[in-house]
Enzyme design. Structure first.
Site, short mmCIF file in Angstrom:
data_model
loop_
_atom_site.label_atom_id
_atom_site.label_comp_id
_atom_site.label_asym_id
_atom_site.label_seq_id
_atom_site.Cartn_x
_atom_site.Cartn_y
_atom_site.Cartn_z
CG ASP A 296 3.28 84.02 -31.88
OD1 ASP A 296 2.12 84.46 -31.82
OD2 ASP A 296 4.11 84.16 -30.97
CG LEU A 297 6.48 88.78 -34.75
CD1 LEU A 297 6.50 90.30 -34.76
CD2 LEU A 297 7.43 88.21 -35.80
CG ASP A 339 3.03 88.63 -31.38
OD1 ASP A 339 1.92 88.06 -31.37
OD2 ASP A 339 3.95 88.37 -30.58
#
Length: 419
Positions: A296-297, A339
């Site tokens: 997960d960014l 993302d």
């Protein structure tokens, strides 16, 4: 004027269905009953004693200027238009035979066969051919006719355009010039087998094949073949060919989008589910393992909010490229949405082995990304799970990776953790 004929000759000439004249120096001295009827003459006396040229249209009258003798040298007859007594024109084939002269007068037997019906049929045929050719030149399919030896007899403009050969280059050559291997070498054999044994499944059905352009480009086509017979009894094959390059590209695009993320090109969630199932099955059979890395960014939302969605899309595409550069060819990088990304690492016996990839991700993902006149960067929270260490089913392993990722989020982000 009458001309003396013995009864035998009269009977024979009257039996002839065509009109027959006997002329002396170009003047009609005898005519059979069929001739009187075909000339629409009310009586025979309206014909006898008149020059034969009186019954010929002006366009052909000059043919008689030098007499009938020259026409007798035309064994196949002379086509011309005759005039009836009612001023109608008839298409005829005129056959002239010289007879013995009488008192110095040149005598000829003239037989006229009414070919009006044949001319009309021929004109109708030509008209149909013109209409058919006009249709063939306007349709968006290539139409190619070949004989029973595979020799190209005709092509339309679309065929010339699609294949890139000149019309003269195609006509008279074997149709296999339009085929790549192995069809190029095998076509004559295909045709021979059909002609000797018959394979009706190839006639009247549309098949998807490949063809070859003049520049060597191979492209997909739809081909439908019909068989017909020429007037001489020879078999002819007509192929209707459609270039389906664009359609195949669209189909491939649809298949790609069904299994891949449209922005990054990575496998999407549906494709990921299939691939992780396959990886676990392989690991079960081989006694190996599979590692999942949920990514997960970090700090991605502020990029969208401050620099816009185009900048956010550029960041996502850049991250996808970096993931593909890091993993092995046997591994899979997928985008689950937003993302969130995931890696499937094949043949990982111990879950600690996945830590090497995780550390590389933490080094590569945060590298600055140029966006317009500035740069930006994101971090990564990575959760790692391992099959069969962290679960005996796909669902258990997925849940373990997800929990590990949230553990990183809660502990400060930009790191990795096992479940």
């Amino acid at each position: 004027m009458k001309h003396d004929l013995n009864n035998c000759c009269v009977d024979l000439l009257q039996l002839i269905g065509h009109f027959v004249f006997i002329c002396e120096d170009g003047v009609i001295v005898w005519i059979n009953e069929s001739g009187v009827r075909l000339l629409r003459s009310p009586t025979i006396d309206n014909v006898l004693g008149r020059p034969i040229v009186d019954f010929v249209t002006d366009d052909f009258a000059e043919l008689f200027a030098d007499g009938l003798g020259l026409m007798s040298e035309e064994p196949d007859g002379v086509p011309l238009k005759m005039l009836t007594a009612t001023a109608e024109s008839l298409d005829v084939s005129l056959q002239v035979s010289a007879l013995d002269a009488v008192d110095g007068r040149q005598r000829h037997l003239v037989e006229c066969q009414d070919i009006s019906a044949l001319i009309k049929a021929s004109q109708a045929t030509r008209s149909r051919e013109h209409r058919m050719n006009a249709i063939l030149e306007t349709i968006d399919q290539a139409v190619i006719t070949i004989d029973e030896f595979g020799i190209i007899k005709s092509v339309n403009d679309t065929a010339v355009e699609i294949f890139g050969h000149g019309r003269r280059d195609m006509l008279g050559n074997n149709v296999n010039m339009l085929m790549p291997e192995p069809h190029h070498s095998g076509h004559d054999g295909y045709l021979t087998r059909y002609l000797t044994g018959g394979h009706p499944r190839v006639i009247g059905k549309t098949r998807e094949l490949v063809a070859e352009r003049a520049d060597g480009t191979v492209f997909p086509i739809d081909l439908a073949v019909t068989e017909t017979t020429e007037n001489d009894g020879r078999r002819v094959f007509v192929g209707s060919i459609r270039d389906i390059t664009e359609r195949k590209a669209q189909e491939e695009r649809i298949r790609f989008l069904a299994l891949n993320d449209s922005l990054t090109g990575l496998p999407n969630r549906a494709s990921f589910n299939e691939k992780v199932d396959e990886a676990v099955l392989r690991a079960t059979r081989n006694g190996s393992g599979v590692a999942l890395l949920f990514i997960d960014l970090d700090k991605f939302k502020p990029i969208n909010d401050t620099l816009g969605h185009d900048a956010g899309d550029l960041v996502l595409k850049t991250v996808a490229e970096r993931l593909n550069q890091i993993i092995r060819k046997t591994d899979t990088a997928a985008r689950l949405g937003g993302d969130e990304f995931v890696l499937i690492l094949d043949n990982v016996k111990e879950r600690q082995d996945a830590a090497v990839t995780a550390r590389t991700l933490l080094e590569e993902i945060p590298r600055p990304i140029p966006v317009n006149d500035t740069t930006c960067s994101v971090g990564a929270s990575i959760g790692i799970s391992h099959f069969p260490t962290d679960g005996k089913t796909v669902a258990e392993v997925l849940s373990a990776a997800d929990k590990a990722m949230y553990k990183v989020k809660e502990s400060g982000r930009n790191n990795f953790s096992f479940c």
